[in-house]
Scaffold this motif. Sequence first.
Motif, mmCIF file in Angstrom:
data_model
loop_
_atom_site.group_PDB
_atom_site.id
_atom_site.type_symbol
_atom_site.label_atom_id
_atom_site.label_comp_id
_atom_site.label_asym_id
_atom_site.label_seq_id
_atom_site.Cartn_x
_atom_site.Cartn_y
_atom_site.Cartn_z
ATOM 1 N N ARG A 74 2.633 9.084 7.643
ATOM 2 C CA ARG A 74 2.219 8.202 8.740
ATOM 3 C C ARG A 74 0.728 7.876 8.638
ATOM 4 O O ARG A 74 0.316 6.739 8.838
ATOM 5 N N ALA A 75 -0.066 8.901 8.307
ATOM 6 C CA ALA A 75 -1.516 8.678 8.199
ATOM 7 C C ALA A 75 -1.811 7.640 7.118
ATOM 8 O O ALA A 75 -2.593 6.705 7.330
ATOM 9 N N LEU A 76 -1.133 7.802 5.971
ATOM 10 C CA LEU A 76 -1.367 6.886 4.851
ATOM 11 C C LEU A 76 -0.897 5.472 5.207
ATOM 12 O O LEU A 76 -1.585 4.485 4.934
ATOM 13 N N LEU A 77 0.267 5.413 5.879
ATOM 14 C CA LEU A 77 0.801 4.102 6.291
ATOM 15 C C LEU A 77 -0.150 3.413 7.267
ATOM 16 O O LEU A 77 -0.408 2.220 7.159
ATOM 17 N N SER A 78 -0.647 4.191 8.248
ATOM 18 C CA SER A 78 -1.586 3.621 9.224
ATOM 19 C C SER A 78 -2.785 3.041 8.495
ATOM 20 O O SER A 78 -3.245 1.936 8.801
ATOM 21 N N ASP A 79 -3.247 3.813 7.521
ATOM 22 C CA ASP A 79 -4.422 3.407 6.767
ATOM 23 C C ASP A 79 -4.175 2.081 6.055
ATOM 24 O O ASP A 79 -4.986 1.147 6.131
ATOM 25 N N ILE A 80 -3.012 2.010 5.378
ATOM 26 C CA ILE A 80 -2.682 0.784 4.639
ATOM 27 C C ILE A 80 -2.514 -0.402 5.594
ATOM 28 O O ILE A 80 -3.062 -1.484 5.376
ATOM 29 N N SER A 81 -1.781 -0.167 6.697
ATOM 30 C CA SER A 81 -1.544 -1.253 7.663
ATOM 31 C C SER A 81 -2.858 -1.771 8.228
ATOM 32 O O SER A 81 -3.051 -2.968 8.421
ATOM 33 N N ARG A 82 -3.741 -0.812 8.524
ATOM 34 C CA ARG A 82 -5.037 -1.167 9.080
ATOM 35 C C ARG A 82 -5.801 -2.083 8.117
ATOM 36 O O ARG A 82 -6.371 -3.091 8.515
ATOM 37 N N ARG A 83 -5.751 -1.700 6.840
ATOM 38 C CA ARG A 83 -6.459 -2.503 5.848
ATOM 39 C C ARG A 83 -5.850 -3.907 5.747
ATOM 40 O O ARG A 83 -6.553 -4.902 5.660
ATOM 41 N N ARG A 84 -4.498 -3.951 5.799
ATOM 42 C CA ARG A 84 -3.817 -5.247 5.728
ATOM 43 C C ARG A 84 -4.195 -6.123 6.927
ATOM 44 O O ARG A 84 -4.468 -7.306 6.793
ATOM 45 N N ALA A 85 -4.215 -5.484 8.115
ATOM 46 C CA ALA A 85 -4.512 -6.238 9.337
ATOM 47 C C ALA A 85 -5.919 -6.839 9.248
ATOM 48 O O ALA A 85 -6.148 -7.991 9.595
ATOM 49 N N ARG A 86 -6.856 -6.027 8.775
ATOM 50 C CA ARG A 86 -8.240 -6.503 8.692
ATOM 51 C C ARG A 86 -8.407 -7.560 7.613
ATOM 52 O O ARG A 86 -9.267 -8.418 7.705
ATOM 53 N N ALA A 87 -7.557 -7.456 6.556
ATOM 54 C CA ALA A 87 -7.665 -8.433 5.477
ATOM 55 C C ALA A 87 -6.941 -9.728 5.825
ATOM 56 O O ALA A 87 -6.945 -10.675 5.047
ATOM 57 N N GLY A 88 -6.286 -9.761 6.992
ATOM 58 C CA GLY A 88 -5.674 -11.000 7.461
ATOM 59 C C GLY A 88 -4.256 -11.246 6.986
ATOM 60 O O GLY A 88 -3.785 -12.381 6.991
ATOM 61 N N PHE A 89 -3.552 -10.190 6.577
ATOM 62 C CA PHE A 89 -2.137 -10.358 6.207
ATOM 63 C C PHE A 89 -1.292 -10.455 7.465
ATOM 64 O O PHE A 89 -1.671 -9.951 8.512
ATOM 65 N N THR A 90 -0.126 -11.110 7.352
ATOM 66 C CA THR A 90 0.743 -11.231 8.527
ATOM 67 C C THR A 90 1.511 -9.926 8.694
ATOM 68 O O THR A 90 1.613 -9.133 7.756
ATOM 69 N N PRO A 91 2.079 -9.699 9.897
ATOM 70 C CA PRO A 91 2.871 -8.482 10.117
ATOM 71 C C PRO A 91 4.014 -8.358 9.100
ATOM 72 O O PRO A 91 4.279 -7.270 8.600
ATOM 73 N N THR A 92 4.675 -9.493 8.787
ATOM 74 C CA THR A 92 5.790 -9.452 7.841
ATOM 75 C C THR A 92 5.312 -8.970 6.475
ATOM 76 O O THR A 92 5.922 -8.086 5.867
ATOM 77 N N GLU A 93 4.208 -9.537 6.039
ATOM 78 C CA GLU A 93 3.682 -9.165 4.729
ATOM 79 C C GLU A 93 3.297 -7.692 4.678
ATOM 80 O O GLU A 93 3.363 -7.051 3.631
ATOM 81 N N THR A 94 2.891 -7.181 5.850
ATOM 82 C CA THR A 94 2.507 -5.775 5.902
ATOM 83 C C THR A 94 3.742 -4.878 5.863
ATOM 84 O O THR A 94 3.800 -3.908 5.119
ATOM 85 N N ALA A 95 4.740 -5.226 6.691
ATOM 86 C CA ALA A 95 5.925 -4.365 6.819
ATOM 87 C C ALA A 95 6.798 -4.418 5.580
ATOM 88 O O ALA A 95 7.516 -3.475 5.284
ATOM 89 N N ILE A 96 6.747 -5.543 4.840
ATOM 90 C CA ILE A 96 7.599 -5.694 3.666
ATOM 91 C C ILE A 96 7.310 -4.572 2.667
ATOM 92 O O ILE A 96 8.187 -4.131 1.933
ATOM 93 N N GLY A 97 6.067 -4.065 2.714
ATOM 94 C CA GLY A 97 5.682 -2.973 1.832
ATOM 95 C C GLY A 97 6.578 -1.767 1.984
ATOM 96 O O GLY A 97 6.858 -1.077 1.010
ATOM 97 N N VAL A 98 7.005 -1.520 3.235
ATOM 98 C CA VAL A 98 7.887 -0.373 3.464
ATOM 99 C C VAL A 98 9.336 -0.736 3.162
ATOM 100 O O VAL A 98 10.060 -0.013 2.478
ATOM 101 N N PHE A 99 9.734 -1.916 3.655
ATOM 102 C CA PHE A 99 11.153 -2.279 3.541
ATOM 103 C C PHE A 99 11.560 -2.581 2.097
ATOM 104 O O PHE A 99 12.736 -2.488 1.754
#
Lengths: 283, 122
Positions: A74-99
């Motif tokens: 969870r910590a690592l995922l939060s970290d990655i998501s946070r970076r994606r959010a700040r870099a301006g990726f969409t939620p879909t593009e972020t979540a696709i990493g897991v799915f």
Amino acid sequence: MTTESGRSDNLAALLRDRAETLTARWVELSAAPLKGRLSVAELDRELTELYSVLLAAVETGNRDAHGSAFADVRALLSDISRRRARAGFTPTETAIGVFALKQAFFELVDRAEGAGLGDVVVLSQLLDALGLWTFESYARAREEVIDEQAEQLLELTTPVVKLWDGVLAVPLVGTLDSARTQVVMEKLLESLVSTGAAHAIIDITGVLAVDTQVAQHLLKTVMAARLMGAECTISGIRPHIAQTIVGLGIEFGDIPTKASLADALRHALKRSGVDFVRADGRR
Amino acid sequence: MERIPILKIGDVLLASIQIDLQDRDVLALQEDLAERISETGAHGVILDITAVDIVDSFIGRMFATIAATSRLFDAHTVVVGMRPAVAITLVELGLTLGEVRTALDLEKGLAILAELGEQAPR
């Protein structure tokens, strides 16, 4: 419980044995929707790390994505998501990493390489939970960005400027609410102390609307400045704001109000004993 | 209880408050000031509260009381060096200091007293 743990071990073993195939396919699937905005090497590094942490968590036999076994994931995922959010990726593009891992796993199962339906369901549930976690982290990171910006805006829009020796001005722009007026009030009073200015001008030319609460805050600021021994003038009241103030029955009492900042400055200078004469001697 | 020292500069009395004010300290200060003004015939009183962080409604009111008492001896009171936090608190409490004059620092406070003294020569 024995079947449960037996099945778990099977899933863990499968993830361990097929690590390379799965990671490679996972990176491939995740990279596609990002359209090269993130280098494959970087994605590979991130996902390999995530995979190893995930594998370690699965190997403990625990299947609760919110349990302590998955804390690292969870910590690592939060970290990655946070970076994606700040870099301006969409939620879909972020979540696709897991799915994408799910799809990689399904493909593996499709080729019937030793995975049972049980494993598919368990891993699927796990990845769903982690996917939701990604969403949450993403949303949180975005909210943090918004909060930060709001704070910066607050700082930016309330400068205290020095107009003359002993005369300060606060040009207010935009919409005034309690939080902003509080900041303005504190900043102005602090500046009065640090500069020793005996006059302050609050210019509300840029304020679009004044209601009773805003007027109340302005009055409080003036009263507080007065208690500290400084005089406050309010300037730049627009015609329709003047009408509102009168319509609302707000009393400005003995607080001097001027039409323009220039008038207020002239008033402040007069009060501090400065007189103007033209260079050629005419008034 | 600590007594707040009252210093005399010319015909101005200066009380510089360096401690956290308790109610009884202020009451004592009021008494001492009244005595010193009648003794010295001072025409101005300066309360320096630069070091005061906390003021409650009672103390706020006492400033006004001290000023009113001083007026009976024909002396003006100036409160100097009020901190922003204190000013905000007093405004939020809805207190006005009545006829108390305020100034940003001691120097400006003395200037106000000098000006008031000129206006009403004795």
